[in-house]
Write a protein that holds these residues in place. Structure first.
Motif, PDB file in Angstrom:
ATOM      1  N   UNK B  26      64.250  84.641  70.615  1.00 10.00           N
ATOM      2  CA  UNK B  26      64.212  83.624  69.554  1.00 10.00           C
ATOM      3  C   UNK B  26      64.662  84.222  68.223  1.00 10.00           C
ATOM      4  N   UNK B  27      64.328  85.487  67.993  1.00 10.36           N
ATOM      5  CA  UNK B  27      64.791  86.156  66.779  1.00 10.36           C
ATOM      6  C   UNK B  27      66.311  86.232  66.753  1.00 10.36           C
ATOM      7  N   UNK B  53      54.416  75.303  73.942  1.00 11.92           N
ATOM      8  CA  UNK B  53      55.544  74.713  73.212  1.00 11.92           C
ATOM      9  C   UNK B  53      55.400  74.874  71.698  1.00 11.92           C
ATOM     10  N   UNK B  54      54.170  74.689  71.194  1.00  9.96           N
ATOM     11  CA  UNK B  54      53.919  74.841  69.762  1.00  9.96           C
ATOM     12  C   UNK B  54      54.145  76.301  69.327  1.00  9.96           C
ATOM     13  N   UNK B  58      56.537  77.890  66.336  1.00  7.07           N
ATOM     14  CA  UNK B  58      56.099  78.861  65.319  1.00  7.07           C
ATOM     15  C   UNK B  58      56.948  80.121  65.365  1.00  7.07           C
ATOM     16  N   UNK B  59      57.526  80.373  66.516  1.00  7.98           N
ATOM     17  CA  UNK B  59      58.287  81.617  66.680  1.00  7.98           C
ATOM     18  C   UNK B  59      59.799  81.411  66.713  1.00  7.98           C
ATOM     19  N   UNK B  60      60.246  80.326  66.120  1.00  7.38           N
ATOM     20  CA  UNK B  60      61.675  80.215  65.879  1.00  7.38           C
ATOM     21  C   UNK B  60      62.431  79.098  66.572  1.00  7.38           C
ATOM     22  N   UNK B  61      61.763  78.303  67.428  1.00  7.49           N
ATOM     23  CA  UNK B  61      62.481  77.208  68.092  1.00  7.49           C
ATOM     24  C   UNK B  61      62.460  75.967  67.208  1.00  7.49           C
ATOM     25  N   UNK B 187      59.841  86.403  63.134  1.00 14.53           N
ATOM     26  CA  UNK B 187      58.562  86.588  62.436  1.00 14.53           C
ATOM     27  C   UNK B 187      57.783  85.277  62.494  1.00 14.53           C
ATOM     28  N   UNK B 188      56.634  85.312  63.172  1.00 12.87           N
ATOM     29  CA  UNK B 188      55.843  84.103  63.388  1.00 12.87           C
ATOM     30  C   UNK B 188      55.542  83.392  62.071  1.00 12.87           C
TER      31      UNK B 188
END
Lengths: 281, 350
Positions: B26-27, B53-54, B58-61, B187-188
């Motif tokens: 995701x980064x 999914x949430x 939070x992690x980039x999607x 970055x979360x």
């Protein structure tokens, strides 16, 4: 099945990077001069095929794609106990990526026909992709087990265990199937005298040899040349470059005694700025 | 609307545990999407996925496509293949790029999806980028041309001390798998918002030709390797399997430590494959990496060169590992390692 299993093992000839021959001073491999060997990963697949054939009967057909000298690994596989071999060798296959390679090997397996199990190694040492096995399974519409460590067969069902991240998965798979064997599976056993003798005799008898270890082309297997080689490959190598050397930044400790070396190292570590003191000092 | 499709990430999830590579993908996907001016999609398959999914948002999607069905409770190639294809075919516009982890899941699933779409897939990338490509080759006139905003899939070329950039702009999606530990995670940010879209896969009987009897996950060495702060690794220079006693002994003095190995030691049957660090094993980046009797061939180097500090012990002063280690001791590891243990232990207790 009364006739036992029809087993295909896919093997590849790769440069032997453990030998100095053919390795340039800068660490790159001279593919022409390098000594060649059977891909070490494939040896686990061949061993599993031999165990399976010995337990359930049937025949082992080793298949390789490559230039004519790759016949050597097919002969070697016969020395270990393979029954037959096919070398798919055709200039039009040059520059095939994994998708194109998988297509050519799929057509070869189709040409062999009625195959029960396809064994492959986890990956090759020169490509290191691990993609070709599953890509062939997709075209064959076979179920697959990758990273397989152990397996047994009952009737038309394979019981297998495969490595997953942080554990093991135990599975049952219907035959026909494609299995890629992990390099933690059992190692290739020694050549049996009988098989070595049989192969030597075979190599003397050109007529029988031609029926046992055969070289075939795209025409034999009915593969469309546009779907292999560069034309059939959706990827190309755009550019290669050498890994930057950090050379010279390593602090070396090399003295009369190991004790002195370690002591001065520990001193330097206490001045290290990379933040390891939290864990080490 | 951008000229290009979005960047999709297939979440690496085992028993509702999102594997670290997902956050790294995701980064990278966010960097790629920014360059293309597109969104980041995550595809997650499983059952009773709860907050996953949430977490992905939070992690980039930007958008999460969820296939949550009982048939997907345990990872199995064919049902996951079916579900991933269902999502990709449900999209109005096919993604420009699809990324997977180079894990036992991603390396099993991604080639099937790529083969289904007859598209290119580059394995085990250590870096991803976007850029232009000019193809001049005469061998295939259909490829000739200038291509913009291609996926650059960068991977080491084993045994040849090279890195290669693989290009495939002729087919979409352009696919790649990336190794755990190679890319920088997103970055979360728990203030991020995004859309969750549910997709239902229609399975066929043939999808169940593989039946999962049991998924046994243990706190294995492999897991430890990825999380360890200190890794002590042994290579062919140990001389035999018993050499790993020395490696384990040194590792035991650190808190969060693990035992690693070079490929040659694994190939020699001295230690299981799960310990292997390198191109065909794990990519690690611990705070401290101690290499005992490892020459440092490219195969090993690409799996550990991002470690914060590397200490190498080798009797051969010309060993390549001394070109990228931070500290090197030339000497007999059977003499050096016990001393190292003694002194490190002492300095830690002070």
């Amino acid at each position: 099945m009364s006739d036992g299993l029809k087993i295909v093992v896919l093997i590849k000839q790769v440069p032997d990077t453990s030998s100095a021959a053919g390795v340039n001073p800068d660490g790159t491999v001279d593919r022409v001069r390098a000594r060649k060997m059977m891909n070490p990963f494939d040896q686990f697949a061949l061993q599993k095929a031999i165990e399976t054939r010995n337990a359930h009967g049937g025949e082992i057909i080793v298949v390789s794609m490559g230039p004519p000298p790759a016949l050597a690994i097919l002969h070697e596989a016969c020395e270990y106990g393979a029954d037959k071999g096919y070398l798919l060798s055709d200039r039009r296959l040059a520059a095939s990526d994994t998708l194109a390679t998988a297509f050519a090997l799929f057509k070869t397996i189709e040409f062999i026909g009625n195959v029960d199990i396809v064994f492959t190694g986890l990956q090759t040492t020169d490509g290191d992709t691990a993609q070709v096995g599953p890509q062939i399974a997709e075209r064959l519409d076979f179920p697959q087990v990758t990273y397989c460590e152990k397996m047994s067969i009952e009737g038309r069902t394979i019981r297998a265990s495969r490595i997953i991240d942080g554990g093991i998965q135990r599975l049952e798979v219907d035959i026909p199937a494609l299995i890629t064997i992990a390099n933690s599976a059992s190692r290739l056993e020694h050549k049996r005298f009988y098989n070595v003798y049989r192969t030597r005799e075979l190599l003397r008898d050109k007529q029988t040899l031609a029926k046992t270890v055969m070289t075939i082309t795209l025409d034999n297997i009915g593969a469309d040349p546009a779907r292999v080689g560069l034309m059939g490959s959706p990827t190309v190598v755009g550019k290669t470059w050498k890994l930057g050397e950090k050379g010279g930044s390593c602090k070396m400790f090399q003295g009369d005694s190991a004790k002195h070396g370690v002591e001065t190292l520990i001193e330097s570590l206490s001045e290290d700025e990379r933040g390891i003191e939290e864990y080490v000092l | 609307m951008s000229k290009y499709g979005d960047v999709a990430v297939i979440a690496d999830q085992i028993q509702n545990d999102l594997r670290p590579v997902t956050f790294e993908l995701l980064g990278a996907a966010n960097d790629l999407a920014e360059k293309l001016g597109v969104k980041v999609l995550a595809i997650v398959m499983g059952h009773e996925l709860g907050e996953i999914p949430q977490t992905l948002i939070y992690n980039g999607a930007d958008k999460v496509y969820v296939v949550d069905q009982p048939e997907l409770k345990e990872y199995s190639t064919l049902p996951y293949r079916r579900a991933a294809i269902a999502v990709l075919e449900s999209l109005e516009r096919p993604p420009h790029i699809v990324l997977c982890g180079a894990t036992t899941l991603g390396r099993d699933l991604a080639p099937r999806i790529a083969s289904y779409f007859e598209t290119g897939l580059t394995a085990d990338c250590t870096d991803l980028d976007i850029g232009d490509y000019v193809h001049k080759g005469k061998a295939d006139p259909t490829k000739v041309g200038t291509y913009h905003n291609c996926l650059y899939s960068i991977r080491p070329s084993f045994g040849e001390s090279l890195k290669a950039r693989i290009i495939g702009p002729w087919k979409n999606p352009q696919m790649a798998t990336a190794r755990t530990g190679a890319l920088v995670p997103f970055k979360t940010d728990t203030t991020r918002t995004g859309k969750i879209i549910r997709v239902t896969a229609k399975f066929e009987e043939t999808d169940f030709r593989v039946r999962v009897i049991e998924t046994a996950r243990e706190v294995s060495d492999a897991l430890d390797l990825l999380k360890a702060k200190v890794i002590v690794s042994g290579g062919f220079g140990l001389g035999g399997p018993e050499g790993f006693d020395l490696v384990r002994d040194l590792a035991s003095i650190f808190g969060e430590s693990a035992v690693g190995s070079s490929r040659k030691a694994v190939d020699s049957g001295w230690i299981p494959y799960s310990h292997q660090v390198g191109q065909t094993g794990k990519t690690v980046r611990p705070a401290l990496y101690i290499a005992l009797g490892i020459s440092g061939a490219i195969q090993h180097r690409v799996g550990m060169s991002n470690s914060a500090t590397i200490i190498a012990v080798n009797k051969d002063e010309t060993a390549p590992i001394f070109q990228f280690a931070h500290y090197g001791i030339v000497g007999d590891l059977y003499e050096v390692a016990p001393l190292l243990k003694e002194h490190l232990k002492q300095s830690m207790s002070n």
